[in-house]
Motif scaffolding. Sequence first.
Motif, mmCIF file in Angstrom:
data_model
loop_
_atom_site.group_PDB
_atom_site.id
_atom_site.type_symbol
_atom_site.label_atom_id
_atom_site.label_comp_id
_atom_site.label_asym_id
_atom_site.label_seq_id
_atom_site.Cartn_x
_atom_site.Cartn_y
_atom_site.Cartn_z
ATOM 1 N N LEU A 124 0.843 -1.183 0.000
ATOM 2 C CA LEU A 124 0.000 0.000 0.000
ATOM 3 C C LEU A 124 0.882 1.237 0.000
ATOM 4 N N PRO A 125 0.594 2.230 -0.833
ATOM 5 C CA PRO A 125 1.396 3.455 -0.821
ATOM 6 C C PRO A 125 1.447 4.075 0.568
ATOM 7 N N GLN A 126 2.619 4.563 0.955
ATOM 8 C CA GLN A 126 2.821 5.107 2.295
ATOM 9 C C GLN A 126 1.823 6.215 2.608
ATOM 10 N N SER A 127 1.516 7.057 1.616
ATOM 11 C CA SER A 127 0.621 8.186 1.862
ATOM 12 C C SER A 127 -0.819 7.751 2.045
ATOM 13 N N SER A 128 -1.162 6.496 1.689
ATOM 14 C CA SER A 128 -2.536 6.025 1.793
ATOM 15 C C SER A 128 -2.803 5.291 3.089
ATOM 16 N N ALA A 129 -1.763 5.021 3.872
ATOM 17 C CA ALA A 129 -1.919 4.226 5.077
ATOM 18 C C ALA A 129 -1.891 5.105 6.318
ATOM 19 N N VAL A 130 -2.501 4.587 7.394
ATOM 20 C CA VAL A 130 -2.463 5.273 8.669
ATOM 21 C C VAL A 130 -1.070 5.134 9.260
ATOM 22 N N LEU A 131 -0.564 6.190 9.894
ATOM 23 C CA LEU A 131 0.759 6.120 10.496
ATOM 24 C C LEU A 131 0.789 5.049 11.572
ATOM 25 N N PRO A 132 1.848 4.239 11.611
ATOM 26 C CA PRO A 132 1.966 3.210 12.642
ATOM 27 C C PRO A 132 2.316 3.834 13.979
ATOM 28 N N PRO A 133 2.286 3.024 15.061
ATOM 29 C CA PRO A 133 2.789 3.552 16.330
ATOM 30 C C PRO A 133 4.219 4.071 16.168
ATOM 31 N N ASP A 134 4.595 4.994 17.036
ATOM 32 C CA ASP A 134 5.959 5.531 16.956
ATOM 33 C C ASP A 134 6.976 4.416 17.092
ATOM 34 N N PRO A 135 8.144 4.545 16.424
ATOM 35 C CA PRO A 135 9.207 3.560 16.627
ATOM 36 C C PRO A 135 9.503 3.373 18.108
ATOM 37 N N VAL A 136 9.892 2.163 18.464
ATOM 38 C CA VAL A 136 10.067 1.799 19.862
ATOM 39 C C VAL A 136 11.083 2.702 20.552
ATOM 40 N N THR A 137 10.722 3.196 21.740
ATOM 41 C CA THR A 137 11.640 4.002 22.542
ATOM 42 C C THR A 137 11.841 3.390 23.925
ATOM 43 N N GLU A 138 10.991 2.401 24.303
ATOM 44 C CA GLU A 138 11.113 1.779 25.613
ATOM 45 C C GLU A 138 12.370 0.915 25.679
ATOM 46 N N ASP A 139 12.823 0.661 26.925
ATOM 47 C CA ASP A 139 13.985 -0.203 27.114
ATOM 48 C C ASP A 139 13.677 -1.639 26.699
ATOM 49 N N THR A 140 12.443 -2.077 26.962
ATOM 50 C CA THR A 140 12.019 -3.432 26.602
ATOM 51 C C THR A 140 10.657 -3.379 25.937
ATOM 52 N N PHE A 141 10.501 -4.096 24.854
ATOM 53 C CA PHE A 141 9.208 -4.212 24.184
ATOM 54 C C PHE A 141 9.031 -5.657 23.726
ATOM 55 N N HIS A 142 7.777 -6.022 23.440
ATOM 56 C CA HIS A 142 7.458 -7.412 23.129
ATOM 57 C C HIS A 142 6.865 -7.526 21.726
ATOM 58 N N VAL A 143 7.256 -8.583 21.052
ATOM 59 C CA VAL A 143 6.758 -8.901 19.713
ATOM 60 C C VAL A 143 6.198 -10.315 19.743
ATOM 61 N N TRP A 144 4.998 -10.495 19.195
ATOM 62 C CA TRP A 144 4.415 -11.831 19.067
ATOM 63 C C TRP A 144 4.424 -12.227 17.593
ATOM 64 N N ILE A 145 4.828 -13.457 17.329
ATOM 65 C CA ILE A 145 4.739 -14.029 15.985
ATOM 66 C C ILE A 145 3.775 -15.204 16.062
#
Length: 329
Positions: A124-145
Amino acid sequence: MVQDNFRTFLVLILVHVFHKDNIHFLHFLDMIKDNYRPAALQTLFLLVFSIIRLICREMNNYVGHPALINTESIQASTSNIQQDSQQYGTAFQEVGASNAHAPQPNGPLHMDSTHLVVNQDVCLPQSSAVLPPDPVTEDTFHVWIVGSSMVRDAFYHATDKNLGLSQIGGVVEWKFKPGLREHQLFPLIQEMSTNKPLPYLIVIQCGGNGLGQAPLGHIQLQLKQSVESILSILPSTRIDWSSIIPRLYYRNEVNHDKLEKDRKRLNTDLSKFCMQSGGGYIRYLEITHNQEFFSDGVHLSHKGIEIIVTNIQNALFTFCQTDILCYPQ
């Protein structure tokens, strides 16, 4: 008829724009956007649609958390809407009276560079999509696959189960169910949400097992409802669609070419849906129908699963550190 529909549209805006759960309203806007004719009226609604979507998205992300509002994100979204308004304004001026009833295209729909091509695996063209959450800034973050046997194979293949994300504070949780179907996706994630740290990002690999077993429209609807349900319980989480890869054959297949077209349409539809909800799209363009990528026609060979692990890893680093929505671009 048009006046009645427009009146309904305005009433729904007033009802839903102040409601905490705007996800179903965004789905309604998608329906309105895609069905209004003539073309001139549709372009007008597209402009209104962009503005309302921004309002709904910001309210959905930050209801009850006003201190978390990111002014730079809002300004960037506003800039995109201004660009879209110029595009729609130009299109509106170019629509003549003779085009009041725009003809519907026959066959696969190929649109200009600002839109998706529905029968190809494209971003999808970048200008057509909603902005994602801000890039991670926390010391620890979680990703689920989360996914089916492909996620299982990727888990066992990966030397580092954390995919190298430890160096930027990431913790990866894997959850797989061989043969996973679309109606089983949300219960699986709902269960995880009760006993796992809540994720910044979820990678979803699902849908391929349903092709040939259920109508395409049914699969699309169930997956979209699953994404909406996930966002309702995890409103600050980013949902990234992992592309359904080709197969040499499908279970009980009658027409392989048709199922491959359905697979591409499903990828296009769900990646667009996720990206418009603030998520992203992971693709595996190197994997083709060549036998070398498969061990049995459905499951991947060592070479094929290596591509999966590498692309997921690279995509996660990209999504967690930038505002890029699609990997590879």
